[in-house]
Write a protein that holds these residues in place. Structure first.
Motif: not given
Length: 676
Positions: A248-270
């Motif tokens: 939601x914040x990606x590309x805005x001035x509030x961008x978290x700078x986090x990469x969604x790909x490793x987050x998806x991997x963590x989500x799959x584990x949990x």
């Protein structure tokens, strides 16, 4: 440098909110390396209910969990949730205990202390904040958020300024119920930022469906850090999905700078991990807008539903949610967060069941008379008067509650050593949970519970046929019949009594029933004492609160159950008048969904006391060895029922003999042990 940072709550608040804080450390460890690479501001992994759950249910040392997390997260700060002067317990502790706990938490791995107080009383926070500052760790002071006429953005901003003066490194808006609305969040963040030049973090639950929008507007207003949870453990009573906020914040001035790909991997584990805990899952998975009025925290909602089910009053949940609003107002518009959420919620249940404040809990009395701290607004004067009378206080306490508590750590440490504590950390564990810790110390060497064991399912219902049991106690045969509806009948040596039979009484006295399901704690008067109507005769514990049971007529009192007995709602527990009652034939209980009347030992055998299962469930393990000598109140068996582990306690002293092996599925009131 990202404009907005994220704290992920996957290791603590997520599973506390969704499945009763049951995630084991072993299920966290495989994800730690991946979590450590994401770039979070922090990972919340300790505090809250995790400490209690570790020693009560998981046979884990919470301090060892902290050390394990620290080892697996060398690059990411570990955050803990600390209840100010309450630490992780349910009472105020002396300052020396607060100092020692914070010191050891920092040594063992905590890098960020999120410190809050249910009353938002700065006096209850300063000692913990000072102790945390001495460790050199990050001190985040939290505002417990409530939406009431007395909780304005100006008041919250002034509170944040006070916290800044304490030396806070950051401020947190802690919204435990999901009450933050998007535009109000924006205004609140602006108000705080106008008075405090410190990083501001927002914590809000997804319970009401507002959380994602509230976090986005908070970021727009200048919030620096947002609390989220990896998607597979998000939403419902948990929190907004990490990946959703990142995108939601990606590309805005509030961008978290986090990469969604490793987050998806963590989500799959949990996502796979979550399957192991299915039996602990809350039935509440969507948005519940009732909370916008009642302000009940998500975890508290499922707890209330279970408590009402135990009282055979599930249909009263809406009445209780409405009554919570009354009790909260009468208690000075107190924010609902541990421990005040439990205090207000339980009092509301009692009000609905018995009449408003007819049964006032000790904790409610303490709350309105200043024993937990200053209230946001004046409490109802009539309720304050009742509280003073109940606890025999001369006046409302107007000082910091901990000022009345002398240093106590040395005394606690000595008691803890006698209970099996080996380290300072053990002594602190004992300080938090003195009733649970000794048992944990004894069985700690057995190692943590394997989450694979949680796959055991409780079988209820079935073919629609009555379940029959034959039990031999001291050479005598007894027939136990459990109907498909869950009612129970017991008879010596033959068929159970027919439905509708009434328990016989000797002497024609007036029976006093238990008003709710719970445990008999102690008698207030002696057996046979002369009492008058309105006299308190015994104390019960129900829903973590003490309840006074009063005589309803005058005459000699005769007790039908001993202290330590778990009793059902409406189970006879005393009789006023007539002759002493010893042998009471047991008949089928009409109460569905709660324990039926206990089997009296005098009828079953001359020298033994039978312990029945209070609810249907599965015998998980024995807490003592076969033949062990026990005293009344000792835990002898652990059973699993209704997604929770229940401790079954001895109701008499003697030698224990088990009637069912571990793994057995038992019916409510099926005899499972005998003492004698």
């Amino acid at each position: 440098m990202p404009k907005v940072k994220l704290t992920d709550l996957v290791l603590r608040d997520a599973h506390q909110s969704l499945f009763a804080t049951r995630m084991t450390t072993a299920d966290m460890v495989p994800a730690l390396e991946r979590l450590d690479k994401i770039g979070y501001f922090a990972l919340e992994g300790w505090g809250g209910a995790t400490f209690d759950s570790c020693i009560r249910f998981l046979n884990e040392d919470p301090w060892e969990r902290l050390r394990t997390l620290k080892k697996g997260l060398p690059n990411t700060p570990i955050m803990m949730l600390l209840r100010g002067q309450n630490l992780l317990g349910y009472r105020h502790y002396a300052d020396d205990v607060v100092d020692k706990f914070v010191e050891k938490a920092a040594e063992n791995g905590v890098s960020v202390f999120r410190i809050f107080d249910a009353c938002n009383d700065p006096r209850n926070l300063k000692r913990a904040a000072d102790a945390a500052k001495k460790t050199g760790k990050h001190v985040q002071m939290a505002i417990s958020y409530a939406a009431t006429p007395y909780h304005t953005k100006e008041i919250y901003a002034d509170l944040a300024k006070r916290y800044a003066e304490f030396g806070a490194d950051s401020i947190c808006i802690k919204d435990m119920s999901g009450l933050l609305k998007p535009y109000e969040t924006y205004d609140l963040v602006k108000a705080i930022k106008a008075k405090v030049d410190l990083p501001l973090e927002i914590h809000t639950h997804a319970t009401t469906g507002l959380s994602v929008a509230a976090l986005i507007k908070g970021a727009e207003a200048g919030a620096d850090i947002l609390d989220t949870v990896i998607s597979s453990l998000s939403m419902g009573t948990s929190h907004s999905p990490t990946e959703t906020i990142v995108e939601a914040l990606k590309g805005t001035e509030f961008d978290t700078g986090l990469d969604i790909i490793p987050l998806l991997d963590i989500a799959a584990y949990f996502r796979d991990v979550r399957k192991k805990y299915a039996k602990f899952e809350s039935s509440f998975l969507g948005a519940d807008t009732r909370i916008l009025a009642s302000q009940v925290p998500g975890g508290m909602l499922s707890n209330l539903e279970n408590q009402l089910k135990e009282q055979n009053a599930s249909e009263k949940i809406d009445d209780v949610l409405k009554e919570i609003q009354v009790v909260q107002k009468d208690c000075g518009y107190i924010p609902l967060v541990t421990p005040t959420s439990q205090i207000v919620g339980t009092q509301a249940v009692f009000n609905v069941l018995f009449g408003r404040y007819k049964n006032l809990t000790q904790e409610t009395a303490d709350l309105v008379t200043g024993r937990y701290g200053a209230l946001a607004a004046p409490a109802n004067p009539e309720l304050v008067k009742l509280g003073l009378e109940k606890n025999k206080y001369d006046s409302v306490l107007d000082c910091r509650p901990a000022d009345k508590i002398p240093n106590e750590f040395s005394k606690i440490e000595e008691e803890a050593k006698k209970a099996g504590a080996k380290t300072v950390e053990d002594a602190l564990t004992y300080a938090m949970f003195p009733k649970v810790a000794p048992g944990f110390f004894q069985k700690r060497s057995q190692g943590p519970v394997d989450s694979a064991s949680f796959a055991v399912k409780v079988q209820t219902g079935g073919s629609g046929q009555a379940a029959k049991y034959n039990v031999n106690v001291n050479g005598a045969n007894y027939a136990v019949v459990v109907s498909p509806a869950g009612t129970v009948a017991v008879a010596p040596g033959g068929p159970a009594p027919g439905a509708g039979a009434s328990p016989a009484r000797s002497g024609g006295g007036q029976t006093i029933p238990a008003p709710v399901a719970g445990t008999v704690l102690r008698y207030v008067v002696d057996e046979g004492a002369q009492v008058t109507s309105g006299d308190t005769i015994l104390i019960m514990e129900s829903m973590k609160m003490e309840l006074e049971i009063k005589a309803t007529t005058a005459g000699p009192v005769h007790f039908l159950v001993s202290p330590g007995t778990q009793v059902a709602s409406q189970q006879p527990i005393a009789e006023i008048g007539g002759s002493a009652v010893g042998e009471v034939p047991v008949s089928e209980s009409p109460v569905s969904g709660v324990p039926a009347a206990a089997v009296p030992s005098a009828e079953l055998s001359a020298g033994g006391t039978v312990i029945p299962a209070p609810v249907a469930g599965t015998v998980l393990r024995y807490a003592v060895d076969e033949g062990a000598q026990v005293t009344s109140g000792d835990t002898i068996i652990i059973i699993e029922s209704m997604k929770m582990e229940l401790e079954i306690k001895a109701t008499a002293a003697g030698q224990v003999h088990f009637l069912v092996p571990g793994g057995t599925q038992v019916a409510s009131q099926q005899p499972i042990a005998q003492i004698g």
